[in-house]
Scaffold this active site. Structure first.
Site, short mmCIF file in Angstrom:
data_model
loop_
_atom_site.label_atom_id
_atom_site.label_comp_id
_atom_site.label_asym_id
_atom_site.label_seq_id
_atom_site.Cartn_x
_atom_site.Cartn_y
_atom_site.Cartn_z
N THR A 218 89.75 69.50 69.62
CA THR A 218 89.86 70.40 70.78
C THR A 218 91.34 70.63 71.06
O THR A 218 92.09 69.69 71.32
CB THR A 218 89.18 69.78 72.01
OG1 THR A 218 87.81 69.59 71.68
CG2 THR A 218 89.28 70.70 73.21
N GLU B 124 83.93 71.49 68.06
CA GLU B 124 82.82 70.55 67.91
C GLU B 124 82.15 70.37 69.27
O GLU B 124 82.82 70.21 70.28
CB GLU B 124 83.39 69.20 67.42
CG GLU B 124 82.35 68.15 67.20
CD GLU B 124 81.24 68.63 66.28
OE1 GLU B 124 81.51 68.84 65.09
OE2 GLU B 124 80.11 68.82 66.76
N LEU C 129 79.47 68.04 69.57
CA LEU C 129 78.60 66.86 69.52
C LEU C 129 78.86 65.93 70.69
O LEU C 129 79.96 65.86 71.24
CB LEU C 129 78.76 66.11 68.20
CG LEU C 129 80.08 65.44 67.85
CD1 LEU C 129 80.25 64.10 68.53
CD2 LEU C 129 80.14 65.23 66.35
N ARG C 130 77.79 65.21 71.07
CA ARG C 130 77.90 64.20 72.13
C ARG C 130 77.88 62.83 71.50
O ARG C 130 77.08 62.58 70.59
CB ARG C 130 76.71 64.32 73.08
CG ARG C 130 76.67 65.60 73.85
CD ARG C 130 75.28 65.89 74.35
NE ARG C 130 74.36 66.16 73.25
CZ ARG C 130 73.05 66.40 73.39
NH1 ARG C 130 72.50 66.36 74.57
NH2 ARG C 130 72.29 66.65 72.35
N GLU C 131 78.74 61.94 71.98
CA GLU C 131 78.70 60.57 71.48
C GLU C 131 77.33 59.98 71.81
O GLU C 131 76.74 60.31 72.83
CB GLU C 131 79.80 59.74 72.12
CG GLU C 131 81.16 60.10 71.58
CD GLU C 131 82.26 59.18 72.10
OE1 GLU C 131 81.98 58.02 72.41
OE2 GLU C 131 83.39 59.66 72.20
N LEU D 137 73.09 67.67 85.81
CA LEU D 137 73.07 67.64 87.28
C LEU D 137 72.70 66.25 87.77
O LEU D 137 72.18 66.11 88.87
CB LEU D 137 72.07 68.68 87.82
CG LEU D 137 72.53 70.14 87.77
CD1 LEU D 137 71.42 71.06 88.30
CD2 LEU D 137 73.81 70.37 88.59
N ALA E 282 73.66 63.06 89.45
CA ALA E 282 74.75 62.47 90.25
C ALA E 282 74.89 61.01 89.88
O ALA E 282 73.95 60.37 89.42
CB ALA E 282 74.41 62.63 91.74
N CYS F 69 86.41 63.19 76.23
CA CYS F 69 86.48 64.65 76.25
C CYS F 69 86.65 65.24 77.64
O CYS F 69 87.67 65.86 77.93
CB CYS F 69 85.24 65.23 75.57
SG CYS F 69 85.24 64.91 73.81
N LYS G 188 78.91 56.03 78.78
CA LYS G 188 77.53 56.52 78.87
C LYS G 188 76.69 55.68 77.91
O LYS G 188 77.25 54.96 77.06
CB LYS G 188 77.45 58.00 78.52
CG LYS G 188 77.79 58.31 77.08
CD LYS G 188 77.50 59.75 76.79
CE LYS G 188 77.51 60.00 75.30
NZ LYS G 188 77.21 61.37 74.97
C1 UDX Z 1 80.91 65.90 75.82
C2 UDX Z 1 80.17 67.23 75.57
O1 UDX Z 1 78.81 67.10 76.03
C3 UDX Z 1 80.21 67.58 74.10
O2 UDX Z 1 79.60 68.86 73.90
C4 UDX Z 1 81.68 67.63 73.64
O3 UDX Z 1 81.73 67.85 72.25
C5 UDX Z 1 82.38 66.32 73.95
O4 UDX Z 1 82.25 66.01 75.36
P1 UDX Z 1 80.38 63.30 75.44
O5 UDX Z 1 81.72 63.05 76.05
O6 UDX Z 1 80.00 62.58 74.19
O7 UDX Z 1 80.21 64.86 75.12
O8 UDX Z 1 79.28 62.92 76.52
P2 UDX Z 1 78.25 63.67 77.49
O9 UDX Z 1 76.89 63.29 77.10
O10 UDX Z 1 78.54 65.10 77.64
O11 UDX Z 1 78.59 62.92 78.87
C6 UDX Z 1 79.91 62.95 79.41
C7 UDX Z 1 79.98 62.15 80.68
O12 UDX Z 1 79.28 62.82 81.74
C8 UDX Z 1 79.36 60.74 80.60
O13 UDX Z 1 80.23 59.84 81.27
C9 UDX Z 1 78.05 60.87 81.34
O14 UDX Z 1 77.63 59.67 81.93
C10 UDX Z 1 78.42 61.90 82.40
N1 UDX Z 1 77.26 62.67 82.92
C11 UDX Z 1 76.56 63.49 82.08
C12 UDX Z 1 76.93 62.58 84.27
O15 UDX Z 1 77.57 61.85 85.04
N2 UDX Z 1 75.89 63.33 84.74
C13 UDX Z 1 75.17 64.17 83.94
O16 UDX Z 1 74.25 64.84 84.46
C14 UDX Z 1 75.51 64.25 82.57
#
Ligand code: UDX
Length: 450
Positions: free
Chosen positions: A121, A152, A154-156, A254, A256, A264, A324
């Site tokens: 990114t 990219e 992808l989500r971890e 959504l 909380a 990221c 997460k």
């Molecule tokens: C994110 C993007 O989703 C992905 O597309 C990008 O490539 C990289 O960044 P990632 O960081 O792996 O991916 O995790 P993601 O599942 O998106 O969650 C990010 C954070 O948001 C986590 O800490 C998660 O706990 C938090 N989260 C997610 C919330 O607090 N509430 C939600 O409803 C969703």
């Protein structure tokens, strides 16, 4: 095709394994020789579900290999993916030094006709600079070279499924030849019906910024809403369900809780703000997203103080330390941000995580870690649920309650059923929900609609 992947972090390693899995011959390289030595022995340097099997299969088939020598990896490749880290500088801007180093090595060893794919990114406009630098540094040795932006998404924790079965693939380039090459790279996924978007480089780069910032905005909106719900006596989960039933809004992101973390969202929201400023546009909404995210940690501390009065010498258990579930990654983890706050208040903090205990301990040595949730809760004055690992839902609440000095749960992820925890004898503080279970508004709505 012969592909090199420069950078074997989460994005690079998963990309390398996926590209090998779909039939290409891939060489991964990294400046970290220790990491390459682990990978060459078939050991994944981080936890990602399904990655070990994918690495084993693709290395055993001979389609995936690793070398610490960038020149060796790049010199035979028709396509090079740049997946190096772009961490935040102290100013919040993305640090592109690793990208610059990769470009220098590529300029020295690349074959003519190379397609360079920028996957890290990066601020919009970077691909153009990469192309300029490649041409200048190769000193005319390379006549044809194209730079493509391929952000990219992808989500971890779900990286393998996101890569082998992506929602969409985004490719930006001004070159018809490069777009043809990229279609060939992704052909097996395109044939499976994946949405494949071709656009110009800047649009692709900006789409990545915009997507991450928008997702972070949804989370911060939900967290601000949780504050209102707590004050008004409404249930943020039901409000989110109702909002999400509008397809224009959607229910995802959504939830909380303690806020977003990871490598990221925090850095990308900040980098987008700095990019906007550099382009002459003030975008205060992005700073509000980050501020509301920090506020989620304050809210958890306030609940602990409300219940325990002083935190000094209190023993607080954190359930979940990764940013997460499904990962051992603790970078910018809200759990560790909370741990630091509690330690500063003089509390003893003990954590448990199914995967991230040791990475958390490395990051924050003052944190005590236990080998299971019950051990972590022993003698504690409070539990804070920081990460919604599914296995926490199966905990024996009576055992957990008996183990504690003071049975209090602050549920930073709304993981538990309020009726079950209060029945087990806990004092329970959910996030944005009334303490006592009310008949579910969303449930009534379901019934009504049916
Ligand atoms: C994110 C993007 O989703 C992905 O597309 C990008 O490539 C990289 O960044 P990632 O960081 O792996 O991916 O995790 P993601 O599942 O998106 O969650 C990010 C954070 O948001 C986590 O800490 C998660 O706990 C938090 N989260 C997610 C919330 O607090 N509430 C939600 O409803 C969703």
């Amino acid at each position: 095709m012969r592909i090199a992947v420069v950078g074997t972090g989460h994005v690079g390693l998963v990309a390398a394994a996926t590209l090998a899995e779909i039939g290409h011959r891939v060489v991964g390289t990294d400046a970290d020789a220790e990491r390459i030595s682990l990978l060459s022995r078939g050991i994944a340097p981080f936890h990602e579900p399904g990655l070990d099997d994918l690495l084993r299969g693709t290395t055993e088939s001979g389609r995936l290999s690793f070398t610490p020598d960038t020149g060796e990896a790049v010199s035979r490749a028709e396509v090079v993916f740049v997946c190096v880290g772009t961490p935040a500088r102290s100013t919040g801007e993305a640090n592109l030094i690793a990208v610059e180093k990769a470009v220098r090595a590529i300029a020295e060893y690349a074959i003519d006709g190379l397609v360079l794919v920028q996957k890290s990114t990066v601020p919009a406009g970077t691909a153009a600079r990469v192309e300029q630098a490649l041409r200048a540094q190769s000193r005319g040795r390379i006549r044809h070279i194209d730079v493509v932006s391929n952000p990219e998404f992808l989500r971890e924790g779900r990286a393998i499924e996101d890569s082998l079965d992506p929602d969409r693939i985004l490719v930006g380039s001004a070159s018809a030849r490069a777009l043809r090459v990229m279609r060939a790279v992704y052909r097996p996924l395109i044939d499976k019906g994946c949405i494949y978007i071709e656009t110009d480089v800047k649009t692709a780069e900006l789409a990545k910024h915009a997507s991450n910032a928008f997702l972070a905005m949804k989370i911060s909106f939900a967290n601000a809403l949780a504050q209102i719900c707590e004050r008004a006596g409404a249930d943020v989960m039901d409000v989110a369900d109702i909002m999400g039933s509008d397809p224009r809004i959607g229910r995802a992101f959504l939830d909380a809780g303690l806020g977003y973390g990871g490598f990221c969202f925090p850095k990308d929201v900040q980098a987008f703000d700095r990019l906007a400023a550099r382009l002459g546009y003030d975008f205060p909404l992005l700073r509000e997203i980050a501020r509301i995210n920090d506020e989620a940690i304050d809210a958890a501390v306030d609940k602990l103080e409300d219940a325990l009065w002083n935190l000094e010498d209190k023993r607080v258990t954190l359930l979940g330390l990764s940013f997460k579930p499904g990962t051992d990654d603790v970078r910018f983890s809200p759990a560790l941000a909370l741990a630091r706050r509690l330690l500063a208040e003089g509390a003893n903090v003990i954590g448990y995580d199914p995967q991230a205990s040791s990475t958390a301990k490395e990051d924050l040595p003052e944190l005590h870690v236990a080998s299971d949730a019950y051990g972590a809760a022993a003698g504690a004055h409070a539990i804070v649920v920081c990460t919604e690992w599914p296995e926490f839902r199966a905990l024996d609440l009576d055992l957990l309650c008996d183990a504690m000095a003071n049975p209090l749960i602050v549920d930073g992820r709304n993981l538990f059923d309020p009726a079950a925890v209060t029945a087990a004898g806990f004092d329970y503080y959910p996030t944005g929900r009334p303490l006592r279970v009310q008949p579910s508004v969303a449930g009534n709505l379901d019934g009504f609609v049916a």
